[in-house]
Design an enzyme around this catalytic site. Structure first.
Site, PDB file in Angstrom:
ATOM      1  N   CYS A 119       0.815  -1.224   0.000  1.00 23.00           N
ATOM      2  CA  CYS A 119       0.000   0.000   0.000  1.00 23.00           C
ATOM      3  C   CYS A 119       0.847   1.271   0.000  1.00 23.00           C
ATOM      4  O   CYS A 119       0.339   2.358  -0.260  1.00 23.00           O
ATOM      5  CB  CYS A 119      -0.948   0.002   1.194  1.00 23.00           C
ATOM      6  SG  CYS A 119      -2.030  -1.417   1.196  1.00 23.00           S
ATOM      7  N   HIS A 260      -3.983   6.583   4.115  1.00 16.34           N
ATOM      8  CA  HIS A 260      -4.299   5.332   3.430  1.00 16.34           C
ATOM      9  C   HIS A 260      -5.740   4.939   3.751  1.00 16.34           C
ATOM     10  O   HIS A 260      -6.175   5.034   4.902  1.00 16.34           O
ATOM     11  CB  HIS A 260      -3.317   4.234   3.874  1.00 16.34           C
ATOM     12  CG  HIS A 260      -3.568   2.938   3.180  1.00 16.34           C
ATOM     13  ND1 HIS A 260      -3.808   2.865   1.834  1.00 16.34           N
ATOM     14  CD2 HIS A 260      -3.634   1.656   3.635  1.00 16.34           C
ATOM     15  CE1 HIS A 260      -4.008   1.601   1.486  1.00 16.34           C
ATOM     16  NE2 HIS A 260      -3.912   0.853   2.569  1.00 16.34           N
ATOM     17  N   ASN A 290     -10.220  -0.704   0.303  1.00 13.85           N
ATOM     18  CA  ASN A 290      -8.769  -0.499   0.304  1.00 13.85           C
ATOM     19  C   ASN A 290      -8.216  -0.929  -1.056  1.00 13.85           C
ATOM     20  O   ASN A 290      -8.236  -2.110  -1.384  1.00 13.85           O
ATOM     21  CB  ASN A 290      -8.162  -1.337   1.434  1.00 13.85           C
ATOM     22  CG  ASN A 290      -6.644  -1.241   1.502  1.00 13.85           C
ATOM     23  OD1 ASN A 290      -6.004  -0.673   0.612  1.00 13.85           O
ATOM     24  ND2 ASN A 290      -6.066  -1.800   2.556  1.00 13.85           N
TER      25      ASN A 290
END
Ligand code: ACO
Length: 333
Positions: A119, A260, A290
């Protein structure tokens, strides 16, 4: 990583995003695994996610986002010196997904490679491209975060399958003029000792793909959710503080925090620990879940196109991911 020496300032001059058409709702997931809209919403904040078509590769998502970013920056693909793609779901082991993007865009003079930071891939790429341009090694760079996580998810595992989606976000970087978007600070780090709390065990040299491994679903994402949660909060709070300090600022100076997009509760805890109101945080995980390396890049693009961030605003991006990895950056928009 140390802050880049201020050889010359670097700016983000354009952003773009792409999300696949197909929407997978919490209600759809309820029919696939033992879960509920109520559980997913209260534990994560996620309502929907986008799922790429079978014939849509990560480079297709990345190229679509890149085209928007190039148009937004008014930069021709042929003028790019560098393309960096942050991804953990490359089209192939090699060539790099960035090479496929190069071919798709016709960016013939660019050096192209991928960054495997999970990520954190987009902000790792941003820091690399900043270094190339600050030092004069490159004039124009394209940084993309793109992932097709749907291809590495075990769709029978309710612990993971409700959390993720597919997408891509992109940014064009150039030497700063007076048009805003200046990358004021970057920071990044990793802790390889935490490899076991978030990984895809099979498919690499350590555990090659065999029919037995695939039958055991070792080619899909494994996650110790609570452990990851705990580290996510700690690392993102400290990474946020570090980038802000390196920029010579305090949290109160940041007009928009772009964290994030993993879990709303993680973001709320970070806001609390930084003593900042949630109104300063940009959140779009409700719509996309996500999307790994794409998440902050998509959020940055949406924040700027919606007018949520304005010229002169200080914004902070902060991420964490498998590795573990983490990164942060302050931009003067
Ligand atoms: N639906 C219903 N129940 C579920 C689901 C689901 N989808 N998933 C788990 N549960 C159950 C569990 O089985 C458990 O049941 P039990 O008590 O009977 O054993 C119960 O819910 C509670 O599980 P917890 O894991 O304690 O739930 P928690 O509140 O910690 O939330 C979550 C789980 C959402 C995964 C959270 O831990 C989290 O967000 N962690 C971080 C994950 C993350 O950010 N990952 C991205 C990493 S970034 C990257 O690099 C890809």
């Amino acid at each position: 990583m140390k802050n880049a020496p201020s050889l010359r300032s670097v700016a983000i001059t354009g952003t773009g995003k792409y999300v696949p058409e197909r929407i997978l709702t919490n209600e759809d997931l309820r029919q696939m695994v033992d879960t509920s809209d109520e559980w997913i919403t209260t534990r994560t904040g996620i309502k929907k996610r986008r799922i790429a078509a079978a014939n849509e590769a990560t480079s297709d998502l990345a190229s679509a986002a890149a085209r928007q970013a190039l148009e937004n920056a008014d930069v021709a693909a042929a003028d790019l010196d560098l393309i960096v793609v942050g991804t953990v779901t490359p089209d192939m082991a090699f060539p790099a997904t960035a090479c496929f993007v190069q071919k798709e865009l016709g960016a013939t003079k660019a050096t192209c490679f991928d960054v495997s930071g999970a990520c954190s891939g987009f902000l790792y790429g941003l820091e690399i491209a900043r270094g190339y341009i600050a030092s004069g090694m490159a004039e124009k760079a394209l940084v993309i975060g793109a992932d097709k996580l749907s291809g590495i998810i075990d769709w029978t595992d309710r612990n993971t399958c409700v959390l993720f989606g597919d997408g891509a976000g992109a940014a064009v970087l150039e030497a700063a003029k007076d048009g805003g978007g200046e990358v004021v600070s970057t920071y990044s780090g990793s802790d390889g000792s935490l490899d076991e709390i978030l990984n895809v065990p099979a498919g690499g040299s350590r555990c090659p793909l065999t029919s037995e491994n695939v039958d055991s679903k070792l080619n899909t994402m494994k996650m110790a959710g609570r452990e990851v949660y705990r580290h996510a909060v700690t690392t993102m709070v400290s990474a946020a503080k570090e980038a802000i300090t390196r920029a010579g600022l305090t949290p109160k100076d940041i007009a928009c925090f772009i964290p994030h997009q993993a879990n709303l509760r993680i973001i709320e805890t970070i806001a609390h620990k930084l003593d900042m109101p949630m109104e300063r945080f940009f959140v779009n995980l409700t719509e996309y879940g996500n999307t790994s390396a794409a998440a902050v890049a998509i959020a940055l693009d949406e924040a700027q196109r919606s007018g949520r961030i304005k010229r002169g605003d200080y914004i902070l991006m902060v991420v964490f991911g498998g590795g573990l990895t983490w990164a942060s950056s302050v931009i003067r928009w």
